[in-house]
Design a protein around this motif. Structure first.
Motif, PDB file in Angstrom:
ATOM      1  N   GLN A 183       0.772  -1.171   0.170  1.00  0.00           N
ATOM      2  CA  GLN A 183       0.010   0.032  -0.115  1.00  0.00           C
ATOM      3  C   GLN A 183       0.814   1.408   0.143  1.00  0.00           C
ATOM      4  N   SER A 184       1.966   1.171   0.956  1.00  0.00           N
ATOM      5  CA  SER A 184       2.877   2.416   0.851  1.00  0.00           C
ATOM      6  C   SER A 184       3.716   2.672  -0.328  1.00  0.00           C
ATOM      7  N   LYS A 185       3.908   1.458  -0.975  1.00  0.00           N
ATOM      8  CA  LYS A 185       4.954   1.616  -2.161  1.00  0.00           C
ATOM      9  C   LYS A 185       3.825   2.172  -3.357  1.00  0.00           C
ATOM     10  N   LEU A 186       2.864   1.739  -3.398  1.00  0.00           N
ATOM     11  CA  LEU A 186       1.823   1.885  -4.541  1.00  0.00           C
ATOM     12  C   LEU A 186       1.475   3.302  -4.497  1.00  0.00           C
ATOM     13  N   THR A 187       1.314   3.795  -3.043  1.00  0.00           N
ATOM     14  CA  THR A 187       1.090   5.330  -2.855  1.00  0.00           C
ATOM     15  C   THR A 187       2.003   6.341  -3.593  1.00  0.00           C
ATOM     16  N   LEU A 188       3.400   5.846  -3.160  1.00  0.00           N
ATOM     17  CA  LEU A 188       4.520   6.664  -3.582  1.00  0.00           C
ATOM     18  C   LEU A 188       4.625   6.517  -4.868  1.00  0.00           C
ATOM     19  N   LEU A 189       4.602   5.587  -5.486  1.00  0.00           N
ATOM     20  CA  LEU A 189       4.548   5.404  -6.844  1.00  0.00           C
ATOM     21  C   LEU A 189       3.493   6.063  -7.682  1.00  0.00           C
ATOM     22  N   ARG A 190       2.293   6.119  -7.130  1.00  0.00           N
ATOM     23  CA  ARG A 190       1.073   6.920  -7.826  1.00  0.00           C
ATOM     24  C   ARG A 190       1.543   8.450  -7.835  1.00  0.00           C
ATOM     25  N   LYS A 201      -3.341  10.635 -14.421  1.00  0.00           N
ATOM     26  CA  LYS A 201      -4.099   9.597 -13.979  1.00  0.00           C
ATOM     27  C   LYS A 201      -3.123   8.130 -14.578  1.00  0.00           C
ATOM     28  N   PRO A 202      -2.155   8.039 -13.669  1.00  0.00           N
ATOM     29  CA  PRO A 202      -1.304   7.047 -14.016  1.00  0.00           C
ATOM     30  C   PRO A 202      -1.705   5.559 -14.073  1.00  0.00           C
ATOM     31  N   LYS A 203      -1.348   4.729 -15.022  1.00  0.00           N
ATOM     32  CA  LYS A 203      -1.829   3.293 -15.318  1.00  0.00           C
ATOM     33  C   LYS A 203      -0.555   2.673 -14.755  1.00  0.00           C
ATOM     34  N   ILE A 204      -0.902   1.821 -13.556  1.00  0.00           N
ATOM     35  CA  ILE A 204       0.408   0.979 -12.962  1.00  0.00           C
ATOM     36  C   ILE A 204       0.058  -0.583 -13.126  1.00  0.00           C
ATOM     37  N   ALA A 205       1.101  -1.156 -13.488  1.00  0.00           N
ATOM     38  CA  ALA A 205       1.042  -2.745 -13.471  1.00  0.00           C
ATOM     39  C   ALA A 205       1.605  -3.177 -12.128  1.00  0.00           C
ATOM     40  N   VAL A 206       1.255  -4.052 -11.652  1.00  0.00           N
ATOM     41  CA  VAL A 206       2.036  -4.840 -10.379  1.00  0.00           C
ATOM     42  C   VAL A 206       2.362  -6.259 -10.653  1.00  0.00           C
ATOM     43  N   LEU A 207       3.387  -6.587 -10.745  1.00  0.00           N
ATOM     44  CA  LEU A 207       3.845  -7.909 -10.759  1.00  0.00           C
ATOM     45  C   LEU A 207       3.648  -9.100  -9.804  1.00  0.00           C
ATOM     46  N   GLY A 208       3.555 -10.140  -9.985  1.00  0.00           N
ATOM     47  CA  GLY A 208       3.442 -11.236  -8.778  1.00  0.00           C
ATOM     48  C   GLY A 208       4.780 -11.433  -8.424  1.00  0.00           C
ATOM     49  N   LEU A 209       4.921 -12.313  -7.289  1.00  0.00           N
ATOM     50  CA  LEU A 209       5.982 -12.345  -6.327  1.00  0.00           C
ATOM     51  C   LEU A 209       6.466 -13.762  -7.206  1.00  0.00           C
ATOM     52  N   LYS A 235      -8.526  -0.770  -7.708  1.00  0.00           N
ATOM     53  CA  LYS A 235      -9.404  -0.466  -8.557  1.00  0.00           C
ATOM     54  C   LYS A 235     -10.860   0.057  -8.334  1.00  0.00           C
ATOM     55  N   GLN A 236     -11.409  -0.470  -7.071  1.00  0.00           N
ATOM     56  CA  GLN A 236     -12.591  -0.069  -6.813  1.00  0.00           C
ATOM     57  C   GLN A 236     -12.749   1.212  -6.355  1.00  0.00           C
ATOM     58  N   GLN A 237     -11.667   1.900  -6.039  1.00  0.00           N
ATOM     59  CA  GLN A 237     -11.097   3.053  -5.593  1.00  0.00           C
ATOM     60  C   GLN A 237     -11.114   3.935  -6.753  1.00  0.00           C
ATOM     61  N   GLY A 238     -11.274   3.701  -7.855  1.00  0.00           N
ATOM     62  CA  GLY A 238     -11.096   4.397  -9.139  1.00  0.00           C
ATOM     63  C   GLY A 238      -9.481   4.418  -9.850  1.00  0.00           C
ATOM     64  N   HIS A 239      -8.702   3.737  -9.270  1.00  0.00           N
ATOM     65  CA  HIS A 239      -7.370   4.048  -9.853  1.00  0.00           C
ATOM     66  C   HIS A 239      -7.089   2.715 -10.776  1.00  0.00           C
ATOM     67  N   LEU A 240      -6.081   3.352 -11.950  1.00  0.00           N
ATOM     68  CA  LEU A 240      -5.979   2.456 -12.823  1.00  0.00           C
ATOM     69  C   LEU A 240      -4.631   1.638 -12.437  1.00  0.00           C
ATOM     70  N   VAL A 241      -4.918   0.539 -11.774  1.00  0.00           N
ATOM     71  CA  VAL A 241      -3.979  -0.406 -11.134  1.00  0.00           C
ATOM     72  C   VAL A 241      -4.292  -2.042 -11.596  1.00  0.00           C
TER      73      VAL A 241
END
Length: 350
Positions: A183-190, A201-209, A235-241
């Motif tokens: 959550q912290s890293k995604l927030t900083l990235l956005r 309105k950034p579009k962010i991809a998250v990789l799996g571990l 996504k539910q909050q409207g972010h392009l993640v």
């Protein structure tokens, strides 16, 4: 807009840092965009000037930040003592003076005497000590500027790769894949994409571990228990993640081109494809700090140190990006100082 004052740490004095600085700052066109300040000593710079003899660097020597020459490269002398210089050799002195350069420069940055900092490569083996208990620049700067969290972000053109974990042993990575950390890293990235890169309105991809992003729990469960639930929440909050994606297929199929940034779970997962695609011109940026810090995307390169073989492409790009980031932040902060504009941006973000 006045030229920003950009500080340069020398890095390990036995590595390629001093050579990169000389090669980069010997081009007088750099003086058109910034006032450079090298945190080192005249003796170290002169030693490497003789090696890099095909690049002519003239500089103003000073021990006071209020006596900089805005029309010249400046060397701020952080020490006067004789220091043994052994290019390509890992020595205690190499680490000691790399840290000295960093600490002095970081204090000047904190005091507002610099507008940004470009750091030369250090070696963790000789930099780490009781007085410098850090795995690298990023955690040191996090403590120095009392940041709640920071994010290592590497970028080249439109390719941006951020890391959830940095210099963490592979067998410890999964311990850091928590909802709170992601959550912290995604927030900083956005936030850095919005403020520092001007992407509303950034579009962010998250990789799996895990391999194949866990294969529905067959090869690890972090994707099901932590990563996907958080992505769904954003996504539910409207972010392009979007994600989690299997890292190998994501890069192999060129899917990275469809996103403004990628959040990787660990160091090699993100940096191997990034460095392959960036062709030696990538820049490392520390997001989350109240100041701008960039660096080249490589290390001390002891194997070629002192041989006039180092390519300064990544270092030069780090300088350009430091200047760009300073100006982008100024423009963003000026724009958002208007309360109506700020309210509009916050509403769009939420």
């Amino acid at each position: 807009m006045e030229k920003p004052i950009i500080g340069f740490t020398t890095g390990d004095i036995n590595g390629v840092g001093p050579e990169l600085i000389i090669k980069t700052l010997s081009d007088n066109r750099i003086l058109d965009i910034c006032t450079p300040v090298i945190f080192s000593s005249n003796k170290v710079i002169n030693y490497y000037r003789r090696i890099v003899s095909d690049h002519q660097l003239n500089f103003n020597s000073t021990k006071e930040m209020d006596k900089l020459n805005t029309k010249q490269v400046n060397v701020f002398n952080c020490w006067d003592e004789e220091v043994p210089i052994q290019p390509g050799v890992l020595t205690e002195a190499g680490g000691k003076y790399a840290v000295r350069s960093l600490e002095v420069a970081a204090q000047c940055l904190k005091d507002g005497q610099l507008d940004a900092l470009v750091t030369g490569p250090i070696n963790k083996a000789n930099a780490h000590s009781a007085n410098f208990p850090y795995s690298g620049h990023t955690p040191f700067l996090k403590d120095k500027f009392e940041a709640k969290d920071v994010l290592m972000l590497l970028y080249h053109n439109d390719l941006r790769v951020a890391l959830v974990t940095e210099h963490v042993p592979v067998d410890k990575v999964s311990d850091h894949i928590t909802t709170e950390n992601l959550q912290s890293k995604l927030t900083l990235l956005r936030d850095t994409l919005v403020r520092d890169f001007g992407i509303d309105k950034p579009k962010i991809a998250v990789l799996g571990l895990n391999p194949h992003a866990g294969d529905d729990g067959m090869i690890g469960t972090e994707e099901q228990t932590v990563i996907k639930p958080l992505v769904d929440q954003w996504k539910q909050q409207g972010h392009l993640v979007f994600g989690p994606y299997s890292a190998d297929g994501f890069f192999a199929k060129g899917n990275y081109r469809n996103f403004d940034a990628i959040l990787a779970m660990y160091h090699d997962q993100g940096l191997i494809p990034f460095k392959t695609l960036a062709h030696g011109e990538g820049v490392n940026f520390t997001a989350g700090l109240p100041v701008v810090r960039t660096s080249p995307d490589h290390g001390t390169a002891f194997d070629i140190a002192g041989k006039n073989l180092a390519d300064n492409g990544s270092f030069l790009e780090a300088v350009f990006q430091a200047v760009n980031l300073v100006r982008q932040r100024e423009q963003y902060d000026e724009y958002t100082a208007n309360p109506l504009r700020r309210r509009k941006m916050e509403k769009e973000r939420d």
